[in-house]
Design a protein around this motif. Structure first.
Motif, short mmCIF file in Angstrom:
data_model
loop_
_atom_site.label_atom_id
_atom_site.label_comp_id
_atom_site.label_asym_id
_atom_site.label_seq_id
_atom_site.Cartn_x
_atom_site.Cartn_y
_atom_site.Cartn_z
N LYS A 1 65.11 -60.27 68.58
CA LYS A 1 65.45 -59.63 69.84
C LYS A 1 65.97 -58.23 69.58
CE LYS A 1 66.11 -63.39 72.92
NZ LYS A 1 66.73 -63.78 74.15
N GLU B 1 62.05 -65.52 65.93
CA GLU B 1 62.03 -64.64 67.09
C GLU B 1 63.08 -63.56 66.89
OE1 GLU B 1 62.55 -64.87 71.90
OE2 GLU B 1 63.95 -65.98 70.65
N PHE C 1 68.46 -62.07 65.18
CA PHE C 1 67.66 -63.30 65.12
C PHE C 1 68.56 -64.42 64.62
CE2 PHE C 1 67.28 -61.36 60.99
CZ PHE C 1 67.31 -62.41 60.09
N THR D 1 58.17 -67.70 61.02
CA THR D 1 58.50 -66.46 61.71
C THR D 1 59.60 -66.71 62.73
OG1 THR D 1 56.24 -65.66 61.42
CG2 THR D 1 57.58 -64.57 63.09
N THR E 1 59.18 -57.85 61.91
CA THR E 1 58.79 -59.24 61.75
C THR E 1 59.75 -59.85 60.74
OG1 THR E 1 56.48 -58.70 62.17
CG2 THR E 1 56.92 -60.78 61.05
N LEU F 1 69.46 -67.15 71.57
CA LEU F 1 68.32 -66.94 70.67
C LEU F 1 67.50 -68.21 70.50
CD1 LEU F 1 70.27 -65.02 67.90
CD2 LEU F 1 68.78 -64.01 69.63
N GLN F 2 66.24 -68.02 70.18
CA GLN F 2 65.38 -69.15 69.82
C GLN F 2 65.54 -69.35 68.32
OE1 GLN F 2 61.28 -68.68 70.90
NE2 GLN F 2 60.65 -70.44 69.71
#
Length: 146
Positions: free
Chosen positions: A52, A50, A140, A48, A41, A77-78
């Motif tokens: 991968k 995301e 991320f 937070t 996390t 990526l988000q």
């Protein structure tokens, strides 16, 4: 009537043999494994990000799997909006040995501290480490707005 009954019994036996044979044959085809390391996390001031999965080798339950992933682009990526200079908190499922943290700059890993840069822009990071089950990398991205 007994002849008809005997034919019916043979048909049932043949159908059961076909089913058992098909099940036996498919047991040799190994399905794709779901064995993967757990994702960490990542939080930046309560937001937070995301995460991968990237390259890893992981084992458990008598099997092992390795996957090799190239470094992602920011578009893959988000991105989450974050404050400049904020600390990045990475919470792993279990503390790794040999943990590392990098920023991805022009497709290259650059050692970095887990802190968001002070300048506005898009930033992609890679982190990971080693565990008794194997090693794993994660990526991320964040965006510092003006």
């Amino acid at each position: 009537m007994s002849g008809l009954r005997r034919k019916g019994l043979w048909i049932v036996v043949m159908i059961l043999l076909v089913i058992v044979g098909a099940l036996y044959a498919t047991s040799f085809w190994k399905s794709e494994t779901t064995l993967k390391p757990p994702l960490p996390t990542v939080r930046v001031k309560g937001v937070t990000a995301e995460v991968k999965q990237s390259t890893f080798c992981w084992s458990g339950g008598g099997e092992a799997v390795c996957e090799d992933h190239g470094l992602p682009e920011a578009d893959d990526l988000q991105l989450v909006p974050v404050e400049a200079g904020a600390e990045i908190d990475v919470e792993f499922h279990d503390e790794p040995s040999n943990a590392s943290f990098h920023r991805i700059v022009d497709g290259e890993l650059v050692p970095s501290k887990p802190v968001v840069p002070n300048e506005p822009g898009v930033y992609v990071f890679e982190t990971g480490g080693e565990w008794p089950q194997g090693d794993s990398r994660y990526v991320f991205g964040v965006e510092v707005e003006e």
